[in-house]
Design a protein around this motif. Structure first.
Motif, PDB file in Angstrom:
ATOM      1  N   LEU A 199       0.833  -1.218   0.000  1.00  0.00           N
ATOM      2  CA  LEU A 199       0.000   0.000   0.000  1.00  0.00           C
ATOM      3  C   LEU A 199       0.856   1.252   0.000  1.00  0.00           C
ATOM      4  O   LEU A 199       0.323   2.357   0.199  1.00  0.00           O
ATOM      5  CB  LEU A 199      -0.917  -0.009   1.228  1.00  0.00           C
ATOM      6  N   CYS A 200       2.139   1.078  -0.213  1.00  0.00           N
ATOM      7  CA  CYS A 200       3.043   2.239  -0.274  1.00  0.00           C
ATOM      8  C   CYS A 200       4.083   1.967  -1.346  1.00  0.00           C
ATOM      9  O   CYS A 200       4.125   0.903  -1.943  1.00  0.00           O
ATOM     10  CB  CYS A 200       3.687   2.494   1.089  1.00  0.00           C
ATOM     11  N   SER A 201       4.898   2.957  -1.595  1.00  0.00           N
ATOM     12  CA  SER A 201       5.911   2.831  -2.651  1.00  0.00           C
ATOM     13  C   SER A 201       6.989   1.842  -2.236  1.00  0.00           C
ATOM     14  O   SER A 201       7.088   1.442  -1.074  1.00  0.00           O
ATOM     15  CB  SER A 201       6.542   4.190  -2.942  1.00  0.00           C
ATOM     16  N   GLN A 202       7.825   1.457  -3.229  1.00  0.00           N
ATOM     17  CA  GLN A 202       8.891   0.498  -2.957  1.00  0.00           C
ATOM     18  C   GLN A 202      10.111   1.196  -2.360  1.00  0.00           C
ATOM     19  O   GLN A 202      10.244   2.429  -2.429  1.00  0.00           O
ATOM     20  CB  GLN A 202       9.269  -0.233  -4.243  1.00  0.00           C
ATOM     21  N   ARG A 203      11.017   0.386  -1.791  1.00  0.00           N
ATOM     22  CA  ARG A 203      12.137   0.940  -1.027  1.00  0.00           C
ATOM     23  C   ARG A 203      13.296   1.415  -1.890  1.00  0.00           C
ATOM     24  O   ARG A 203      14.223   2.047  -1.381  1.00  0.00           O
ATOM     25  CB  ARG A 203      12.669  -0.125  -0.060  1.00  0.00           C
ATOM     26  N   GLY A 204      13.299   1.112  -3.154  1.00  0.00           N
ATOM     27  CA  GLY A 204      14.459   1.385  -3.976  1.00  0.00           C
ATOM     28  C   GLY A 204      14.770   2.861  -4.135  1.00  0.00           C
ATOM     29  O   GLY A 204      13.924   3.742  -3.920  1.00  0.00           O
ATOM     30  N   LEU A 205      16.029   3.095  -4.537  1.00  0.00           N
ATOM     31  CA  LEU A 205      16.460   4.472  -4.784  1.00  0.00           C
ATOM     32  C   LEU A 205      15.697   5.060  -5.957  1.00  0.00           C
ATOM     33  O   LEU A 205      15.276   6.226  -5.932  1.00  0.00           O
ATOM     34  CB  LEU A 205      17.975   4.492  -5.053  1.00  0.00           C
ATOM     35  N   LEU A 206      15.509   4.286  -6.993  1.00  0.00           N
ATOM     36  CA  LEU A 206      14.735   4.723  -8.151  1.00  0.00           C
ATOM     37  C   LEU A 206      13.277   4.359  -7.945  1.00  0.00           C
ATOM     38  O   LEU A 206      12.957   3.373  -7.261  1.00  0.00           O
ATOM     39  CB  LEU A 206      15.279   4.053  -9.413  1.00  0.00           C
ATOM     40  N   PRO A 207      12.383   5.105  -8.509  1.00  0.00           N
ATOM     41  CA  PRO A 207      10.950   4.814  -8.355  1.00  0.00           C
ATOM     42  C   PRO A 207      10.622   3.418  -8.893  1.00  0.00           C
ATOM     43  O   PRO A 207      11.173   2.962  -9.892  1.00  0.00           O
ATOM     44  CB  PRO A 207      10.273   5.915  -9.182  1.00  0.00           C
ATOM     45  N   ASN A 208       9.721   2.764  -8.185  1.00  0.00           N
ATOM     46  CA  ASN A 208       9.214   1.443  -8.576  1.00  0.00           C
ATOM     47  C   ASN A 208      10.307   0.373  -8.692  1.00  0.00           C
ATOM     48  O   ASN A 208      10.254  -0.512  -9.538  1.00  0.00           O
ATOM     49  CB  ASN A 208       8.453   1.528  -9.916  1.00  0.00           C
ATOM     50  N   THR A 209      11.344   0.522  -7.863  1.00  0.00           N
ATOM     51  CA  THR A 209      12.398  -0.511  -7.801  1.00  0.00           C
ATOM     52  C   THR A 209      12.666  -0.862  -6.338  1.00  0.00           C
ATOM     53  O   THR A 209      12.317  -0.109  -5.429  1.00  0.00           O
ATOM     54  CB  THR A 209      13.711  -0.022  -8.441  1.00  0.00           C
ATOM     55  N   ASP A 210      13.277  -2.021  -6.171  1.00  0.00           N
ATOM     56  CA  ASP A 210      13.629  -2.453  -4.814  1.00  0.00           C
ATOM     57  C   ASP A 210      15.132  -2.377  -4.546  1.00  0.00           C
ATOM     58  O   ASP A 210      15.596  -2.805  -3.490  1.00  0.00           O
ATOM     59  CB  ASP A 210      13.179  -3.912  -4.598  1.00  0.00           C
ATOM     60  N   GLY A 211      15.906  -1.876  -5.490  1.00  0.00           N
ATOM     61  CA  GLY A 211      17.349  -1.839  -5.324  1.00  0.00           C
ATOM     62  C   GLY A 211      17.777  -0.852  -4.261  1.00  0.00           C
ATOM     63  O   GLY A 211      17.590   0.357  -4.408  1.00  0.00           O
ATOM     64  N   GLN A 212      18.357  -1.373  -3.176  1.00  0.00           N
ATOM     65  CA  GLN A 212      18.769  -0.509  -2.059  1.00  0.00           C
ATOM     66  C   GLN A 212      20.282  -0.437  -1.892  1.00  0.00           C
ATOM     67  O   GLN A 212      20.772   0.447  -1.199  1.00  0.00           O
ATOM     68  CB  GLN A 212      18.176  -1.041  -0.744  1.00  0.00           C
ATOM     69  N   THR A 213      21.010  -1.355  -2.511  1.00  0.00           N
ATOM     70  CA  THR A 213      22.465  -1.359  -2.353  1.00  0.00           C
ATOM     71  C   THR A 213      23.122  -1.082  -3.701  1.00  0.00           C
ATOM     72  O   THR A 213      22.691  -1.595  -4.731  1.00  0.00           O
ATOM     73  CB  THR A 213      22.964  -2.702  -1.804  1.00  0.00           C
ATOM     74  N   PHE A 214      24.160  -0.268  -3.647  1.00  0.00           N
ATOM     75  CA  PHE A 214      24.828   0.171  -4.878  1.00  0.00           C
ATOM     76  C   PHE A 214      26.336   0.215  -4.662  1.00  0.00           C
ATOM     77  O   PHE A 214      26.817   0.460  -3.545  1.00  0.00           O
ATOM     78  CB  PHE A 214      24.344   1.568  -5.285  1.00  0.00           C
ATOM     79  N   GLN A 215      27.035  -0.031  -5.750  1.00  0.00           N
ATOM     80  CA  GLN A 215      28.447   0.323  -5.812  1.00  0.00           C
ATOM     81  C   GLN A 215      28.516   1.698  -6.440  1.00  0.00           C
ATOM     82  O   GLN A 215      27.861   1.957  -7.456  1.00  0.00           O
ATOM     83  CB  GLN A 215      29.229  -0.684  -6.654  1.00  0.00           C
ATOM     84  N   ILE A 216      29.276   2.590  -5.841  1.00  0.00           N
ATOM     85  CA  ILE A 216      29.280   3.970  -6.326  1.00  0.00           C
ATOM     86  C   ILE A 216      30.686   4.356  -6.773  1.00  0.00           C
ATOM     87  O   ILE A 216      31.676   4.025  -6.132  1.00  0.00           O
ATOM     88  CB  ILE A 216      28.769   4.947  -5.246  1.00  0.00           C
ATOM     89  N   SER A 217      30.719   5.023  -7.905  1.00  0.00           N
ATOM     90  CA  SER A 217      31.959   5.580  -8.429  1.00  0.00           C
ATOM     91  C   SER A 217      31.743   7.077  -8.544  1.00  0.00           C
ATOM     92  O   SER A 217      31.003   7.535  -9.417  1.00  0.00           O
ATOM     93  CB  SER A 217      32.284   4.953  -9.791  1.00  0.00           C
ATOM     94  N   ILE A 218      32.342   7.845  -7.630  1.00  0.00           N
ATOM     95  CA  ILE A 218      32.021   9.273  -7.526  1.00  0.00           C
ATOM     96  C   ILE A 218      33.034  10.097  -8.310  1.00  0.00           C
ATOM     97  O   ILE A 218      34.178   9.677  -8.531  1.00  0.00           O
ATOM     98  CB  ILE A 218      31.974   9.724  -6.060  1.00  0.00           C
ATOM     99  N   SER A 219      32.587  11.266  -8.706  1.00  0.00           N
ATOM    100  CA  SER A 219      33.447  12.167  -9.480  1.00  0.00           C
ATOM    101  C   SER A 219      34.470  12.835  -8.569  1.00  0.00           C
ATOM    102  O   SER A 219      34.325  12.836  -7.341  1.00  0.00           O
ATOM    103  CB  SER A 219      32.597  13.233 -10.172  1.00  0.00           C
ATOM    104  N   ARG A 220      35.486  13.381  -9.205  1.00  0.00           N
ATOM    105  CA  ARG A 220      36.528  14.061  -8.450  1.00  0.00           C
ATOM    106  C   ARG A 220      35.973  15.262  -7.697  1.00  0.00           C
ATOM    107  O   ARG A 220      36.349  15.537  -6.553  1.00  0.00           O
ATOM    108  CB  ARG A 220      37.643  14.494  -9.413  1.00  0.00           C
ATOM    109  N   LYS A 221      35.056  15.972  -8.330  1.00  0.00           N
ATOM    110  CA  LYS A 221      34.473  17.172  -7.710  1.00  0.00           C
ATOM    111  C   LYS A 221      33.680  16.774  -6.469  1.00  0.00           C
ATOM    112  O   LYS A 221      33.747  17.454  -5.430  1.00  0.00           O
ATOM    113  CB  LYS A 221      33.571  17.890  -8.720  1.00  0.00           C
ATOM    114  N   MET A 222      32.941  15.691  -6.569  1.00  0.00           N
ATOM    115  CA  MET A 222      32.170  15.205  -5.428  1.00  0.00           C
ATOM    116  C   MET A 222      33.104  14.839  -4.278  1.00  0.00           C
ATOM    117  O   MET A 222      32.843  15.155  -3.108  1.00  0.00           O
ATOM    118  CB  MET A 222      31.335  13.997  -5.868  1.00  0.00           C
TER     119      MET A 222
END
Length: 921
Positions: A742-765
């Motif tokens: 009855l509520c939205s999914q937990r994922g980072l993106l809408p309608n997804t369940d993906g909660q864990t990510f490998q991140i490659s960040i930019s130099r500026k970040m």
């Protein structure tokens, strides 16, 4: 020392044996004592040192008449040596017997007058062609002593003459024994025992040979195989032994039937003896264990220290052995195969020739002895020897023919090493002796295959380490190859090379375990302890390199950057007094920090969680090794049984098999544990890694961690309900709504369940993250850099809020100049563990379904930890030969490093997240 006797000049009155003896002094006119010691008698020709009557040579002593009546005065009767009787006194001087036949043949009397030659109790006619005069010396090279032997003085020349002139069997055997006493040593200029034997051997070529063996003359003992270069390798390798052996079959197939022909020092044949009776073992042992010495494939080792006094008592007369191996041909006919002897003390022209491993230089012999207490007697054969010679090391070597499938062997070889002992105090002197039966095969092919595998896998390890280094450079955001890059490559290579060594050693151990223990017809034999050195070196290298990789892993995990993003927003406003102004203003309601503390504690708990239970792992391995009996598979014998009788012989350990058995058990039990936890426990009981992700979502906390400068992991824990700081009723209601979709999914993106990510960040970040993080760590800097208008706690709080605000806004795409995209990793990227795309303008979030953030925990590095544990266990075991000690130290090592990882990891967590360490329990 076991009974009492009367002093010289005293007769015995009563004696019950032992110490109960009564003596009485003889009167002056009858000062002598009879031979039996019970009466006094007059001695007209003088007394011996023991107080008995003595007579001149060729006269016999008479103390009683024919009917047994004791005479008052002893008589010395001359033996008639004329042609009618040819009699002379015997050795004891009590009887007249026919004189020695050589006297009669040479001089037609019982006298050996000049120019005839009297030697050793024999008479020889002086003529040309006699063997040269022998040198009655024995050389003890270890002590640097050369003695004139009383035994050689008495018997050497006579034995040589009788052997050469009359082909007398016992004389020839006696001469051969004296040569063996002299260590079969040859010299081109010496006429010692071996020189005389060689003279007769060459001079009697016309006599023919025995059993078509060119080194065995008729009437002579077989002492040598010949001194031609390369002859030893022909004897030992040209012909195979006619019988094949197996590990399972009849006694004839599984046992080596060694028998020995034994002779005394005087050349008399004694008997045939089986070696199973333990005749070559100077150390005492049970018959059951002695029989095991000749079970095919069972390496036998026995050593002990024996007292010199016991040697003198037990081996007063040396015994000489010719060793044979018994076998049957296809028709069931029994045959004997002569076993050659490699005497390590043999000298050729005063040089030791049997010391090296080059067979072409060896001089093989046939006869040997265990103890020589005879040749070291200098002046009197009735006195103790000055020097004795003991066979301190005897090894029977059985070599398997290469590429055989039916248990074919080369002729066995018995290697003997003697120790010269100068008698000083026999009661305190002792000698270490050993007896062994060893089985070996040519291991050069196995070594070549190992070297090839090491070279190929080592080369692949270099390539894999280069790929790891390239991936590391990409993740650190640097493209310059500097000293740090080279150092990092070496660390990666150390870990990969450790895996190579581990794979090779474990494969080698399991190969020998399976193929040696499971074979029926023998095709392989275990490497000898001396051939295991390379294997042990590989294990040591694997452990050292794996320890370096483990420490590198530990340091990497203890220096990660981590921050907990709190998504909770204030609920309403509260009235708050402004300090120093005396007024009350309304302010946003504070957000509880307890959820962050709770997540930090949960993270702290899973830092050292593993995919296996380490204590159960150690106990299970120890249980199977010591209780079930898998350790018995590591013995150097053909048995694959897990149990051994307490009375049976226990073969020595094979280090290769010990490693193979223990490593196989470690891996097997670990695989079972991982399977159990992955398939059952984590599905139906608890999965702490997945539960941590769920807990983050329920707590409205995200985890942002960087394991590299520009690479890390993100756990999206933003609550789909907007708030997590609520009461029990609302919390249960939220969970129920989520369960009913009855509520939205937990994922980072809408309608997804993906909660864990490998991140490659930019130099500026990364630069912006570091700029904010500096404030967190500035309190540890110089005092002049601190803001004097605010205390440290307030600075840290502001920095924490700034970091929380920045990271949450970054996740919400607020900063367009530091935005990110979400995408899937390519299959090749997943395999290689690196990213092809460089985050120049935008950071990249890679979908991760496998909870790869566990890479910064023990959980994600189970393979490295397991191999390190196995190698640590194996190194301790190989050093101590104790599975129990290895298990105890391995568990202690695990606990020590777990404590270090927990303690320092907790400090790093408190430092990077600003969570007070007092709340981490």
């Amino acid at each position: 020392g076991s009974s009492c006797v009367c002093e010289p000049g005293y007769r015995m009155v009563s004696s019950n044996g032992g110490f109960s003896v009564t003596c009485e002094k003889c009167p002056e006119n009858m000062s002598g004592v009879t031979q039996d010691g019970w009466n006094c008698i007059t001695c007209p020709k003088g007394l011996t040192s023991r107080g008995n009557c003595k007579c001149p040579n060729n006269e016999i002593l008479v103390e009683r008449s024919i009917d047994g009546i004791l005479l008052n005065e002893a008589l010395c009767l001359h033996c008639n040596g004329s042609e009618q009787s040819f009699s002379a006194s015997d050795a004891s001087g009590s009887r007249c017997v026919r004189c020695e036949k050589t006297f009669i043949q040479v001089s037609k009397s019982c006298d050996c007058n000049s120019p005839n030659i009297l030697t050793g109790g024999l008479c020889f006619l002086a003529r040309e062609g006699l063997p040269p005069k022998g040198v009655a010396t024995v050389r003890y090279a270890q002590l640097g002593i050369t003695l004139t032997s009383a035994w050689f003085l008495k018997n050497l020349q006579s034995s040589a003459f009788a052997c050469w002139l009359y082909s007398n069997l016992t004389a020839c055997q006696t001469l051969g024994n004296m040569c063996v006493m002299n260590m079969n040593s040859l010299s081109s200029s010496s006429t010692d025992a071996c020189g005389l034997f060689q003279y007769i051997f060459v001079s009697t070529a016309r006599e023919g040979i025995v059993h078509s063996i060119p080194y065995w003359r008729h009437n002579l003992p077989w002492l040598y195989y010949g001194d031609q270069p390369g002859l030893a390798s022909q004897v030992l390798e040209k012909n195979h032994f006619p019988t094949a052996f197996s590990f399972k079959g009849t006694d004839k197939d599984v046992k080596l039937q060694f028998i020995a022909a034994s002779f005394d020092a005087a050349g008399n044949f004694l008997k045939w003896q089986s070696l199973e009776g333990g005749i070559l073992q100077l150390c005492p042992d049970t018959q059951t264990k002695l029989n095991a010495a000749f079970a095919f494939g069972t390496t036998y080792q026995q050593s002990c220290k024996i007292s010199v006094s016991k040697v003198l008592l037990d081996f007063a007369n040396p015994i000489f052995y010719d060793l044979f191996l018994e076998y049957n041909d296809g028709n069931g006919q029994q045959h004997l195969w002569a076993v050659p002897v490699l005497n390590l003390n043999l000298q050729y022209n005063e040089k030791f020739v049997n010391q090296g491993s080059n067979m072409n230089n060896w001089l093989l012999t046939r006869r040997f002895f265990l103890v020589d207490t005879l040749s070291g007697k200098e002046n009197d054969l009735g006195k103790p020897p000055r020097v004795i010679r003991i066979a301190s090391k005897i090894t029977i070597s059985i070599r398997l023919v290469s590429h055989t499938q039916r248990g074919t062997i080369y002729p066995p070889l018995i290697t003997v090493a003697y120790t010269d002992v100068l008698i000083q105090n026999p009661e305190t002197q002792s000698v270490m002796v050993s007896f062994a039966v060893s089985y070996e095969m040519n291991q050069s092919e196995a070594q070549i295959q190992t070297d090839i595998a090491l070279g190929v896998l080592g080369g692949l390890a270099v390539l894999w380490s280069l790929l790891k280094t390239a991936g590391w450079k990409r993740r650190t955001g640097s493209s310059i190859i500097d000293l740090q890059t080279v150092f990092k490559f070496l660390l990666f290579y150390a870990g990969d090379l450790a895996n190579v060594f581990f794979i090779i050693t474990m494969g080698t151990g399991i190969y020998w375990l399976v193929f040696f223990k499971a074979q029926q017809f023998v095709s392989v034999l275990l490497p000898l302890p001396s051939q295991e050195e390379d294997f042990v070196t590989y294990i040591a290298c694997a452990f050292s390199l794996k320890a370096l990789q483990f420490l590198h892993l530990l340091v990497s995990q203890l220096t990660i950057d981590i921050f907990f993003i709190d998504w909770e927003r204030p609920k309403g406003k509260v009235l708050k007094a402004v300090e120093g102004e005396g007024v009350i203003k309304s302010a946003a309601a504070p957000v509880s920090i307890w959820r962050t503390y709770f997540i930090a504690n949960e993270w702290n708990e899973i830092q050292t969680m593993r995919k296996i239970n380490p204590l159960f792992q150690v106990l299970a391995v120890l249980f199977f090794l010591e209780v079930v009996g898998f350790s018995n598979l590591a013995l150097m014998d053909a048995s694959s049984s897990l149990t051994r009788s307490s009375e049976s012989y226990v073969a020595p350990w094979s280090r290769i098999l010990r490693f193979g058995v223990s490593a196989a058990l470690w891996v097997a039990i670990a695989i079972l544990q991982v399977t159990f936890f992955a398939v059952f426990y984590e599905r139906f009981v608890e999965d702490k890694i997945s539960q941590f992700v769920d807990l983050c979502c329920v707590s409205n906390i995200s985890v942002f961690l960087l394991s590299h400068n520009c690479f890390g992991h993100y756990i999206h824990g933003r609550s789909v309900h907007g708030h997590a700081d609520t009461n029990m009723e609302e919390m249960n209601m939220n969970l129920k709504r989520e369960a009913e979709n009855l509520c939205s999914q937990r994922g980072l993106l809408p309608n997804t369940d993906g909660q864990t990510f490998q991140i490659s960040i930019s130099r500026k970040m990364r630069l912006h993250y570091d700029w904010i993080h500096e404030t967190l760590t500035r309190k540890r800097g110089p005092a002049r850099l601190l803001d004097s208008s605010a205390n440290t706690f307030e600075q840290s709080t502001r920095a924490y809020n700034a970091m929380n605000k920045f990271l949450s806004s970054f996740i919400d795409h607020v900063h367009k100049e530091m935005d990110y995209i979400v995408k899937d990793k390519l299959l090749l990227e997943r395999i290689l563990g690196m990213e092809f795309m460089e985050p120049i303008d935008k950071s990249i979030f890679y979908n991760d379904e496998g909870h790869s953030f566990s890479d910064v925990l023990y959980y994600g590095n189970e393979t490295t930890l397991l191999i390190f544990d196995i190698l640590f266990f194996s190194v301790v075991d190989l050093a101590s030969q104790s599975f129990v000690l290895a298990a105890i130290l391995t568990y202690l090592q695990q606990e020590i490093f777990r404590f270090i990882r927990n303690t320092l990891g907790q400090k790093n967590l408190a430092s990077k997240t600003l969570v007070d360490q007092r709340f981490l329990i």
